[in-house]
Design an enzyme around this catalytic site. Structure first.
Site, PDB file in Angstrom:
ATOM      1  N   SER A 147       0.835  -1.207   0.000  1.00 16.17           N
ATOM      2  CA  SER A 147       0.000   0.000   0.000  1.00 16.17           C
ATOM      3  C   SER A 147       0.865   1.249   0.000  1.00 16.17           C
ATOM      4  CB  SER A 147      -0.859  -0.002   1.272  1.00 16.17           C
ATOM      5  OG  SER A 147      -1.370   1.296   1.585  1.00 16.17           O
ATOM      6  N   TYR A 160      -3.460   0.213  10.065  1.00 12.70           N
ATOM      7  CA  TYR A 160      -3.289  -0.201   8.672  1.00 12.70           C
ATOM      8  C   TYR A 160      -1.867   0.087   8.199  1.00 12.70           C
ATOM      9  CZ  TYR A 160      -4.525  -0.456   3.660  1.00 12.70           C
ATOM     10  OH  TYR A 160      -4.592  -0.772   2.321  1.00 12.70           O
TER      11      TYR A 160
HETATM   12  P1  NAP Z   1     -12.031  -4.745  -0.445  1.00 13.31           P
HETATM   13  O1  NAP Z   1     -12.792  -4.333  -1.634  1.00 13.31           O
HETATM   14  O2  NAP Z   1     -12.468  -4.337   0.916  1.00 13.31           O
HETATM   15  O3  NAP Z   1     -11.831  -6.341  -0.486  1.00 13.31           O
HETATM   16  C1  NAP Z   1     -11.163  -6.927   0.583  1.00 13.31           C
HETATM   17  C2  NAP Z   1     -11.234  -8.426   0.369  1.00 13.31           C
HETATM   18  O4  NAP Z   1     -10.568  -9.055   1.466  1.00 13.31           O
HETATM   19  C3  NAP Z   1     -12.660  -8.940   0.347  1.00 13.31           C
HETATM   20  O5  NAP Z   1     -12.769  -9.979  -0.599  1.00 13.31           O
HETATM   21  C4  NAP Z   1     -12.807  -9.505   1.738  1.00 13.31           C
HETATM   22  O6  NAP Z   1     -13.719 -10.558   1.808  1.00 13.31           O
HETATM   23  C5  NAP Z   1     -11.433 -10.052   1.993  1.00 13.31           C
HETATM   24  N1  NAP Z   1     -11.164 -10.272   3.425  1.00 13.31           N
HETATM   25  C6  NAP Z   1     -11.080  -9.358   4.403  1.00 13.31           C
HETATM   26  N2  NAP Z   1     -10.791  -9.962   5.568  1.00 13.31           N
HETATM   27  C7  NAP Z   1     -10.708 -11.299   5.321  1.00 13.31           C
HETATM   28  C8  NAP Z   1     -10.444 -12.446   6.116  1.00 13.31           C
HETATM   29  N3  NAP Z   1     -10.205 -12.350   7.434  1.00 13.31           N
HETATM   30  N4  NAP Z   1     -10.435 -13.652   5.528  1.00 13.31           N
HETATM   31  C9  NAP Z   1     -10.683 -13.765   4.200  1.00 13.31           C
HETATM   32  N5  NAP Z   1     -10.936 -12.718   3.372  1.00 13.31           N
HETATM   33  C10 NAP Z   1     -10.954 -11.500   3.954  1.00 13.31           C
HETATM   34  O7  NAP Z   1     -10.536  -4.230  -0.567  1.00 13.31           O
HETATM   35  P2  NAP Z   1      -9.658  -3.839  -1.849  1.00 13.31           P
HETATM   36  O8  NAP Z   1      -9.686  -2.361  -2.033  1.00 13.31           O
HETATM   37  O9  NAP Z   1      -9.988  -4.747  -2.990  1.00 13.31           O
HETATM   38  O10 NAP Z   1      -8.218  -4.190  -1.264  1.00 13.31           O
HETATM   39  C11 NAP Z   1      -7.664  -5.470  -1.421  1.00 13.31           C
HETATM   40  C12 NAP Z   1      -6.268  -5.387  -0.838  1.00 13.31           C
HETATM   41  O11 NAP Z   1      -5.590  -4.280  -1.428  1.00 13.31           O
HETATM   42  C13 NAP Z   1      -6.245  -5.124   0.661  1.00 13.31           C
HETATM   43  O12 NAP Z   1      -5.152  -5.794   1.239  1.00 13.31           O
HETATM   44  C14 NAP Z   1      -6.011  -3.611   0.751  1.00 13.31           C
HETATM   45  O13 NAP Z   1      -5.385  -3.245   1.966  1.00 13.31           O
HETATM   46  C15 NAP Z   1      -5.092  -3.417  -0.409  1.00 13.31           C
HETATM   47  N6  NAP Z   1      -5.030  -2.068  -0.959  1.00 13.31           N
HETATM   48  C16 NAP Z   1      -6.170  -1.429  -1.367  1.00 13.31           C
HETATM   49  C17 NAP Z   1      -6.027  -0.160  -1.952  1.00 13.31           C
HETATM   50  C18 NAP Z   1      -7.213   0.630  -2.416  1.00 13.31           C
HETATM   51  O14 NAP Z   1      -7.032   1.847  -2.644  1.00 13.31           O
HETATM   52  N7  NAP Z   1      -8.380   0.037  -2.582  1.00 13.31           N
HETATM   53  C19 NAP Z   1      -4.771   0.411  -2.112  1.00 13.31           C
HETATM   54  C20 NAP Z   1      -3.644  -0.281  -1.644  1.00 13.31           C
HETATM   55  C21 NAP Z   1      -3.805  -1.531  -1.086  1.00 13.31           C
HETATM   56  P3  NAP Z   1     -15.042 -10.445   2.714  1.00 13.31           P
HETATM   57  O15 NAP Z   1     -16.106 -10.213   1.751  1.00 13.31           O
HETATM   58  O16 NAP Z   1     -15.131 -11.742   3.415  1.00 13.31           O
HETATM   59  O17 NAP Z   1     -14.887  -9.284   3.672  1.00 13.31           O
HETATM   60  C1  GCO Z   2      -6.914   5.349   3.170  1.00 12.91           C
HETATM   61  C2  GCO Z   2      -7.026   4.388   2.014  1.00 12.91           C
HETATM   62  C3  GCO Z   2      -5.669   3.844   1.661  1.00 12.91           C
HETATM   63  C4  GCO Z   2      -5.798   2.874   0.525  1.00 12.91           C
HETATM   64  C5  GCO Z   2      -4.481   2.314   0.130  1.00 12.91           C
HETATM   65  C6  GCO Z   2      -3.538   3.347  -0.377  1.00 12.91           C
HETATM   66  O1  GCO Z   2      -7.839   5.405   4.007  1.00 12.91           O
HETATM   67  O2  GCO Z   2      -5.889   6.063   3.202  1.00 12.91           O
HETATM   68  O3  GCO Z   2      -7.930   3.343   2.326  1.00 12.91           O
HETATM   69  O4  GCO Z   2      -5.076   3.219   2.762  1.00 12.91           O
HETATM   70  O5  GCO Z   2      -6.601   1.818   0.882  1.00 12.91           O
HETATM   71  O6  GCO Z   2      -3.922   1.510   1.095  1.00 12.91           O
HETATM   72  O7  GCO Z   2      -2.459   2.683  -0.993  1.00 12.91           O
END
Ligand code: NAP
Ligand code: GCO
Length: 267
Positions: A147, A160
């Site tokens: 992230s 986080y």
């Molecule tokens: P999201 O839409 O909230 O999806 C999260 C996924 O993780 C869902 O499928 C959720 O399933 C699953 N999950 C959460 N806790 C779990 C557990 N204990 N066991 C099994 N599955 C679990 O998030 P996203 O934005 O796609 O993010 C996915 C990853 O990318 C995360 O690690 C997040 O930190 C990272 N990330 C996101 C962003 C962003 O801007 N969106 C940026 C950088 C990194 P459930 O339906 O069961 O909750």
């Molecule tokens: C926040 C966002 C970010 C993104 C991502 C950025 O609240 O700042 O959720 O943390 O999820 O991780 O890379």
């Protein structure tokens, strides 16, 4: 091997944790299009079924399992089932994750621990479970979804950021410990991506105006837009393929340039 075929995932078995929607779904879809067999998991049958419908609509024969990635026994049981049915995993993406946006002085230790448990400890649990199979096969790819908060802090995301910073170093340690066995562990570091996790940061205000954070992120991103899960597909395939066999311990940031940019000067 021609250079393009080095990006192929034909014959590979890939597990994308939490691959029901959002970033995980996009990565799994990319891997399927590159030829891999897709395994994904969720905590609820409802999410599994919805995801299977979506995968089917996308012409992907994915395999979904109920598994909470923080439950070591459940993870080890699933890995044994995968290995029995599909063979040892070639690719693991530790994607499952949550965020809690709470000022640190108001955050309970339980909330802090839950974020660490899912976003960091679970990556240890799942990686530890798949490593024996990869070591037997003599190759493997572990990709941790890091992230911006692996490098930067901001208000309300102490747990986080601690988790994602730790995930960066877990990535480097897996690289260090297993690189000699042809196992590569890298991170992919999405910028701000439009998924359910960031939906609260993009919601229209009661007066219909943009969320202040929405405008802020666009001003901090040289690409001047939020990323989409699709922006991650190519980089994720690269990190899972033989094209990246000498790339190890790196975090590949897919952030539209955020980490390189001081931010647009306010008019
Ligand atoms: P999201 O839409 O909230 O999806 C999260 C996924 O993780 C869902 O499928 C959720 O399933 C699953 N999950 C959460 N806790 C779990 C557990 N204990 N066991 C099994 N599955 C679990 O998030 P996203 O934005 O796609 O993010 C996915 C990853 O990318 C995360 O690690 C997040 O930190 C990272 N990330 C996101 C962003 C962003 O801007 N969106 C940026 C950088 C990194 P459930 O339906 O069961 O909750
Ligand atoms: C926040 C966002 C970010 C993104 C991502 C950025 O609240 O700042 O959720 O943390 O999820 O991780 O890379």
């Amino acid at each position: 091997m021609g250079i393009l075929s080095s990006f192929s995932l034909e014959g590979k078995v890939a597990w994308v944790t939490g691959g029901c929607y959002g970033i995980g779904y996009a990565i799994a879809k990319a891997y399927a299009e590159a030829g891999a067999t897709i395994i994904f998991n969720a905590r609820s049958e409802e999410h599994i079924q919805k995801a299977l419908e979506d995968y089917h609509k996308d012409g992907i024969d994915a395999h979904g399992y109920i598994c909470d990635v923080t439950d070591e026994a459940s993870v080890q049981k699933l890995v044994a089932e995968i290995e029995e049915k599909y063979g040892a995993l070639d690719i693991l993406v530790n994607n499952a994750g949550i965020i809690k946006r709470i000022p640190m002085h108001e955050m309970s230790v339980e909330d802090f621990r839950q974020v660490i448990d899912i976003d960091l400890t679970a990556a240890f649990i799942v990686s530890k479970a798949v490593l024996p199979g990869m070591r037997r096969k003599g190759h493997g790819k572990i990709i941790n979804v890091c992230s911006m908060m692996s490098e930067l802090g901001r208000e309300t995301v102490s747990a986080y950021a601690a988790a994602k910073g730790g995930l960066k170093m877990l990535t480097r340690n897996i690289c260090s410990e297993y690189g000699e066995e042809n196992i590569q562990c890298n991170g992919i570091g999405p910028g701000y991506i439009a998924t359910p996790q960031t939906a609260p940061l993009r919601e229209r205000q009661p007066d219909g105006s943009r969320h202040p954070f929405d405008a802020f992120i666009v001003s901090k991103t040289p690409a001047a837009r939020w990323g989409t899960p699709e922006d991650l597909m190519g980089p994720a395939v690269f990190l899972a393929s033989e094209a990246s066999n000498f790339v190890n311990g790196q975090i590949l940031y897919v952030d539209g340039g955020i980490l390189a940019y001081i931010g647009k000067q306010p008019k």
